[in-house]
Design an enzyme around this catalytic site. Structure first.
Site, PDB file in Angstrom:
ATOM      1  CB  ALA A  61      -0.983  -0.002   1.167  1.00 28.47           C
ATOM      2  CE  LYS A 100       0.099  -8.151  -8.788  1.00 22.72           C
ATOM      3  NZ  LYS A 100       0.504  -9.338  -8.002  1.00 22.72           N
TER       4      LYS A 100
END
Length: 342
Positions: A15, A97
């Protein structure tokens, strides 16, 4: 909308690089909230990264009326559930993803996003760098002639077998983790299309001993549009220690790219036709980090209605190929309730 306020589901290691740091350089984006399963971890993450608000759980975050969008870096097996929940709550989504565990889940996400009229973008960040467009441009120009063979790979070491990326119940495995990049790039280079899709000829997996459903390495042979041959390699634990490359061979030449994943870092891009061999240089624009370009594209899609290169609908054919590879290797699809084997 002058400023997009984004919430983060999970205090994931990716993140800061994928969202928080790029957001600091984009005045139109603010990382405004976070939630994690462990409240103490969320609090610590928020303090380190300067995130003003911590929610008690994921549901509270996606219900926050002050947020416009949600970033989802959760384990693969949780992507579809929380992407759909966020879309149904009226939030745009940037999801790591692969966006789903299998083709069926990806199609459901695409359908929900279309009905809601919201952005659901899959975080294939490399696709937003000029290198990806330049590779496709060379093929479209016909410089290499008729394409005969394409090889893509994503191999890196992850020797810690306790890592969540080796958990079947969280849609783990080498193909799901890094291998999805190799499949996605194969689709880009091969010109995958509905009328002449990529087909899987065969596949071979190396599995971990404690759970034979989970691949630590995967290789697959493909039949590409137009009849060319394709090969995909993915590994988290094999003799292929670090290998992130693409190789395209045509009747008039070949193209090689090393480190297509993060080409703002050192990479090599060469084109060889006849007796001429050149190294492609993409100029100053190539130095912009891929995550910055990806977040800018996400913001532009929300604020300006700009199209994205990795919408939810594009995740469907990627997962279709990945499902076919798992089937060809004799492994169950991710997201299926298959019993563990030892």
């Amino acid at each position: 909308m002058k400023r997009i306020r984004i919430g983060v589901l999970g205090a994931a290691r990716i993140a800061p690089a994928a969202l928080v740091k790029p957001a600091r350089l984009l005045p139109e984006v603010q990382v405004a909230a976070i939630a994690a399963r462990d409240a103490a971890r969320a609090d610590a993450f928020a303090r380190r990264q300067g995130i003003p608000r911590v929610h008690p759980d994921y549901a509270a975050l996606i219900a926050d009326p002050e947020l416009h969008a949600v970033y989802i870096p959760l384990p693969n097996g949780l992507h579809a559930h929380w992407t759909i929940r966020a879309l149904e709550a009226g939030k745009h989504v940037l999801c790591e993803k692969p966006m789903a565990a299998n083709e069926s889940e990806a199609q459901e996400i695409a359908d929900v996003a279309a009905r809601a009229g919201l952005i659901a973008m899959e975080a294939f960040h490399y696709r937003y760098h000029p290198l990806a467009s330049r590779m496709r441009e060379i093929l479209d120009d016909g410089e290499l002639g008729e394409i005969r063979r394409i090889t893509t790979s994503m191999c890196f070491p992850l020797p810690l077998l306790g890592d969540i990326r080796y958990r079947y119940d969280l849609a783990g495995g080498a193909l799901m983790d890094g291998g999805c990049y190799a499949v996605h790039l194969m689709r880009l280079l091969a010109g995958d299309n509905a009328s002449d899709p990529i087909e899987v000829s065969d596949a071979h997996a190396l599995t971990i001993r404690r759970d034979r459903r989970v691949d630590r390495a995967m290789s697959a042979r493909l039949r590409l549009p137009g009849g060319a041959a394709g090969t995909v390699h993915a590994s988290m634990l094999s003799r292929r220690v670090l290998d992130m490359h693409a190789h395209v061979v045509g009747t008039r030449g070949e193209m090689r790219v090393l480190n297509y994943l993060m080409p703002h870092l050192p990479h090599r891009f060469t084109v060889h036709t006849g007796k001429l061999k050149r190294r492609e240089h993409l100029g100053e624009a190539a130095r912009t980090p891929t995550y910055h370009l990806q977040l800018q594209a996400f913001a532009d899609a929300i604020r300006l209605g700009a199209p994205t290169l990795t919408p939810a609908v594009d995740a469907v054919p990627t997962l279709r190929v990945m499902d076919a590879i798992y089937r060809a290797a004799g492994l169950p699809l991710r997201g299926e309730a298959a019993p563990a084997t030892r």
